[in-house]
Design a protein around this motif. Structure first.
Motif, PDB file in Angstrom:
ATOM      1  N   ASP A   1      54.475 108.669  26.469  1.00  0.00           N
ATOM      2  CA  ASP A   1      53.649 107.529  26.856  1.00  0.00           C
ATOM      3  C   ASP A   1      53.673 107.271  28.372  1.00  0.00           C
ATOM      4  OD1 ASP A   1      56.233 106.677  27.118  1.00  0.00           O
ATOM      5  OD2 ASP A   1      55.959 104.774  26.050  1.00  0.00           O
ATOM      6  N   SER A   2      54.208 108.223  29.133  1.00  0.00           N
ATOM      7  CA  SER A   2      54.337 108.001  30.580  1.00  0.00           C
ATOM      8  C   SER A   2      53.083 108.353  31.362  1.00  0.00           C
ATOM      9  CB  SER A   2      55.521 108.817  31.125  1.00  0.00           C
ATOM     10  OG  SER A   2      55.319 110.205  30.920  1.00  0.00           O
ATOM     11  N   GLY A   3      52.083 108.914  30.684  1.00  0.00           N
ATOM     12  CA  GLY A   3      50.856 109.282  31.381  1.00  0.00           C
ATOM     13  C   GLY A   3      51.130 110.314  32.460  1.00  0.00           C
ATOM     14  N   LEU A   4      50.566 110.092  33.640  1.00  0.00           N
ATOM     15  CA  LEU A   4      50.726 111.043  34.738  1.00  0.00           C
ATOM     16  C   LEU A   4      51.826 110.642  35.724  1.00  0.00           C
ATOM     17  CD1 LEU A   4      46.997 111.928  35.555  1.00  0.00           C
ATOM     18  CD2 LEU A   4      48.614 113.139  34.080  1.00  0.00           C
ATOM     19  N   ALA A   5      52.605 109.636  35.355  1.00  0.00           N
ATOM     20  CA  ALA A   5      53.679 109.184  36.247  1.00  0.00           C
ATOM     21  C   ALA A   5      54.639 110.310  36.640  1.00  0.00           C
ATOM     22  CB  ALA A   5      54.451 108.029  35.599  1.00  0.00           C
ATOM     23  N   PRO A   6      55.055 111.190  35.693  1.00  0.00           N
ATOM     24  CA  PRO A   6      55.966 112.269  36.093  1.00  0.00           C
ATOM     25  C   PRO A   6      55.381 113.178  37.166  1.00  0.00           C
ATOM     26  CG  PRO A   6      55.893 112.071  33.703  1.00  0.00           C
ATOM     27  CD  PRO A   6      54.784 111.224  34.245  1.00  0.00           C
ATOM     28  N   LEU A   7      54.064 113.427  37.085  1.00  0.00           N
ATOM     29  CA  LEU A   7      53.445 114.326  38.063  1.00  0.00           C
ATOM     30  C   LEU A   7      53.316 113.670  39.429  1.00  0.00           C
ATOM     31  CD1 LEU A   7      50.664 116.130  35.994  1.00  0.00           C
ATOM     32  CD2 LEU A   7      53.081 116.692  36.286  1.00  0.00           C
ATOM     33  N   ILE A   8      53.139 112.349  39.451  1.00  0.00           N
ATOM     34  CA  ILE A   8      53.113 111.652  40.741  1.00  0.00           C
ATOM     35  C   ILE A   8      54.457 111.830  41.441  1.00  0.00           C
ATOM     36  CG2 ILE A   8      52.950 109.391  41.853  1.00  0.00           C
ATOM     37  CD1 ILE A   8      50.987 108.563  39.674  1.00  0.00           C
ATOM     38  N   ILE A   9      55.543 111.697  40.688  1.00  0.00           N
ATOM     39  CA  ILE A   9      56.872 111.893  41.264  1.00  0.00           C
ATOM     40  C   ILE A   9      57.062 113.344  41.690  1.00  0.00           C
ATOM     41  CG2 ILE A   9      59.352 111.786  40.806  1.00  0.00           C
ATOM     42  CD1 ILE A   9      58.747 109.585  38.755  1.00  0.00           C
ATOM     43  N   THR A  10      56.649 114.263  40.831  1.00  0.00           N
ATOM     44  CA  THR A  10      56.827 115.691  41.111  1.00  0.00           C
ATOM     45  C   THR A  10      56.133 116.099  42.402  1.00  0.00           C
ATOM     46  OG1 THR A  10      57.051 116.265  38.764  1.00  0.00           O
ATOM     47  CG2 THR A  10      56.301 118.002  40.254  1.00  0.00           C
ATOM     48  N   TYR A  11      54.857 115.741  42.514  1.00  0.00           N
ATOM     49  CA  TYR A  11      54.112 116.128  43.718  1.00  0.00           C
ATOM     50  C   TYR A  11      54.513 115.293  44.923  1.00  0.00           C
ATOM     51  CZ  TYR A  11      51.127 119.363  41.194  1.00  0.00           C
ATOM     52  OH  TYR A  11      50.665 120.440  40.466  1.00  0.00           O
ATOM     53  N   GLY A  12      55.007 114.089  44.690  1.00  0.00           N
ATOM     54  CA  GLY A  12      55.521 113.295  45.801  1.00  0.00           C
ATOM     55  C   GLY A  12      56.722 113.970  46.445  1.00  0.00           C
ATOM     56  N   ILE A  13      57.600 114.530  45.608  1.00  0.00           N
ATOM     57  CA  ILE A  13      58.776 115.234  46.121  1.00  0.00           C
ATOM     58  C   ILE A  13      58.372 116.494  46.872  1.00  0.00           C
ATOM     59  CG2 ILE A  13      60.807 116.576  45.410  1.00  0.00           C
ATOM     60  CD1 ILE A  13      61.247 114.500  43.225  1.00  0.00           C
ATOM     61  N   SER A  14      57.505 117.310  46.267  1.00  0.00           N
ATOM     62  CA  SER A  14      57.108 118.560  46.927  1.00  0.00           C
ATOM     63  C   SER A  14      56.369 118.286  48.237  1.00  0.00           C
ATOM     64  CB  SER A  14      56.238 119.403  45.990  1.00  0.00           C
ATOM     65  OG  SER A  14      55.063 118.712  45.616  1.00  0.00           O
ATOM     66  N   SER A  15      55.525 117.247  48.261  1.00  0.00           N
ATOM     67  CA  SER A  15      54.817 116.906  49.494  1.00  0.00           C
ATOM     68  C   SER A  15      55.797 116.501  50.589  1.00  0.00           C
ATOM     69  CB  SER A  15      53.827 115.762  49.243  1.00  0.00           C
ATOM     70  OG  SER A  15      52.847 116.131  48.307  1.00  0.00           O
ATOM     71  N   THR A  16      56.771 115.682  50.223  1.00  0.00           N
ATOM     72  CA  THR A  16      57.769 115.228  51.195  1.00  0.00           C
ATOM     73  C   THR A  16      58.570 116.394  51.756  1.00  0.00           C
ATOM     74  OG1 THR A  16      57.977 113.103  50.050  1.00  0.00           O
ATOM     75  CG2 THR A  16      59.755 113.724  51.542  1.00  0.00           C
ATOM     76  N   VAL A  17      58.980 117.310  50.854  1.00  0.00           N
ATOM     77  CA  VAL A  17      59.801 118.446  51.286  1.00  0.00           C
ATOM     78  C   VAL A  17      59.032 119.354  52.234  1.00  0.00           C
ATOM     79  CG1 VAL A  17      60.927 120.573  50.508  1.00  0.00           C
ATOM     80  CG2 VAL A  17      61.303 118.433  49.273  1.00  0.00           C
ATOM     81  N   PHE A  18      57.801 119.698  51.889  1.00  0.00           N
ATOM     82  CA  PHE A  18      57.060 120.642  52.727  1.00  0.00           C
ATOM     83  C   PHE A  18      56.589 120.011  54.038  1.00  0.00           C
ATOM     84  CE2 PHE A  18      56.585 122.843  48.596  1.00  0.00           C
ATOM     85  CZ  PHE A  18      57.194 124.025  48.980  1.00  0.00           C
ATOM     86  N   LEU A  19      56.286 118.725  54.015  1.00  0.00           N
ATOM     87  CA  LEU A  19      55.961 118.055  55.279  1.00  0.00           C
ATOM     88  C   LEU A  19      57.196 117.988  56.176  1.00  0.00           C
ATOM     89  CD1 LEU A  19      53.656 115.151  54.043  1.00  0.00           C
ATOM     90  CD2 LEU A  19      52.980 117.123  55.428  1.00  0.00           C
ATOM     91  N   ALA A  20      58.365 117.747  55.565  1.00  0.00           N
ATOM     92  CA  ALA A  20      59.607 117.715  56.344  1.00  0.00           C
ATOM     93  C   ALA A  20      59.912 119.097  56.922  1.00  0.00           C
ATOM     94  CB  ALA A  20      60.756 117.229  55.470  1.00  0.00           C
ATOM     95  N   MET A  21      59.668 120.144  56.140  1.00  0.00           N
ATOM     96  CA  MET A  21      59.913 121.504  56.622  1.00  0.00           C
ATOM     97  C   MET A  21      59.023 121.843  57.804  1.00  0.00           C
ATOM     98  SD  MET A  21      60.383 123.543  52.995  1.00  0.00           S
ATOM     99  CE  MET A  21      60.388 125.164  53.789  1.00  0.00           C
ATOM    100  N   SER A  22      57.801 121.304  57.798  1.00  0.00           N
ATOM    101  CA  SER A  22      56.890 121.589  58.907  1.00  0.00           C
ATOM    102  C   SER A  22      57.318 120.900  60.193  1.00  0.00           C
ATOM    103  CB  SER A  22      55.465 121.151  58.538  1.00  0.00           C
ATOM    104  OG  SER A  22      55.370 119.726  58.507  1.00  0.00           O
ATOM    105  N   LEU A  23      58.215 119.932  60.078  1.00  0.00           N
ATOM    106  CA  LEU A  23      58.674 119.185  61.256  1.00  0.00           C
ATOM    107  C   LEU A  23      60.065 119.619  61.716  1.00  0.00           C
ATOM    108  CD1 LEU A  23      57.533 115.598  60.172  1.00  0.00           C
ATOM    109  CD2 LEU A  23      56.376 117.150  61.753  1.00  0.00           C
ATOM    110  N   LEU A  24      60.598 120.699  61.105  1.00  0.00           N
ATOM    111  CA  LEU A  24      61.910 121.184  61.502  1.00  0.00           C
ATOM    112  C   LEU A  24      61.897 121.643  62.961  1.00  0.00           C
ATOM    113  CD1 LEU A  24      62.966 123.290  58.375  1.00  0.00           C
ATOM    114  CD2 LEU A  24      63.941 121.112  59.129  1.00  0.00           C
TER     115      LEU A  24
END
Length: 277
Positions: free
Chosen positions: A170-193
């Protein structure tokens, strides 16, 4: 049948996104492409959640976070595979492992596919290898480190599917929002290394299209897992290289070798057996 159709839609959509992303990643731009595609995926899933809904809970947060970390690990390991090579061997190995891991988990959970479905499941790794394998007479043999990296990438991809299956229905798309939020944060952070300049890929439109396709494929996969057995859904979704190869034939006019044609036939046979089973 609904689960089967959603799994096929996921496979086709992800294979298309993989083709577009691979085209955009030429000239060693894979990480730049991920820096664009991941936020686009997050944006699309967030918009889709306005229609499909998203219900938040501790369980959703835990599995969504674990899924996001597994997704990041799989991408990082795949990038490492690209560096170690040869991808003609490592790519089909990764795809096969990514199917077998969820199948094993499904069997341990008590799923008991029919004899026809078991035959279809058994055909999938062979089909993936035949479709993905690109023999190169000049390619070096993979090192132990390369093989272990490919295995790690496949396990991480398989774990991502398993974790998605365990998200609350019953969580709808909430898990995917978290999943892609994490991947977006990680790859944006990597681009700023330090030492890296944040630059867009040469084909930002294709990178964005790849992100949109990846998000759509994951949405299809999530709902397929909520309506069907893990063993069936995992193997069908792992057939995404079939779509990638067909698009390469149609768009880039790449020649289909007999081995790849055989792989395509086996893939269709596997889907048919899974549908009957």
């Amino acid at each position: 049948m609904l689960a089967l159709l959603l799994a096929v839609a996921s496979s086709v959509t992800y294979g298309s996104a993989d083709f577009v992303g691979g085209f955009a990643s030429r000239d060693g731009q894979a990480r730049r492409v991920a820096t664009v595609s991941a936020p686009v995926s997050l944006a699309l899933v967030t918009v889709a959640a306005l229609v499909a809904g998203a219900r938040w809970s501790t369980t959703t947060a835990v599995y969504g976070t674990a899924c996001g970390l597994a997704g990041v690990a799989s991408i990082v390991l795949l990038y490492r595979c690209l560096a170690l090579g040869p991808m003609s061997v490592l790519s089909p190995l990764t795809a096969s492992i990514s199917a077998l891991v969820p199948v094993a988990a499904g069997l341990l959970q008590g799923e008991r596919p029919s004899p026809a479905a078991i035959t279809g499941i058994a055909l999938v790794p062979l089909a993936v290898v035949l479709v993905s394998f690109a023999p190169d007479g000049n390619a070096r043999r993979p090192t132990l480190a390369a093989v272990l990296t490919a295995l790690g990438a496949g396990i991480a991809l398989g774990a991502e599917v398993i974790l998605l299956q365990h998200t609350p229905r019953d969580s709808g798309l909430a898990p995917l929002i978290i999943t892609y939020g994490i991947s977006s944060t990680v790859f944006l952070a990597m681009s700023l290394l330090p030492g890296d300049r944040p630059e867009l890929p040469q084909r930002p439109g294709l990178a964005a299209a790849s992100g949109a396709g990846s998000a759509a494929a994951t949405i299809f996969l999530l709902y397929a897992l909520r309506h069907g057995q893990l063993t069936m859904i995992a193997v069908i979704s792992a057939l995404y290289p079939v779509t990638t190869v067909l698009l390469a034939r149609l768009v880039l006019h790449e020649r289909l070798r007999p081995s790849r044609l055989t792989g395509l036939v086996l893939a269709l046979a596997a889907i048919t057996l899974l549908a009957v089973g």
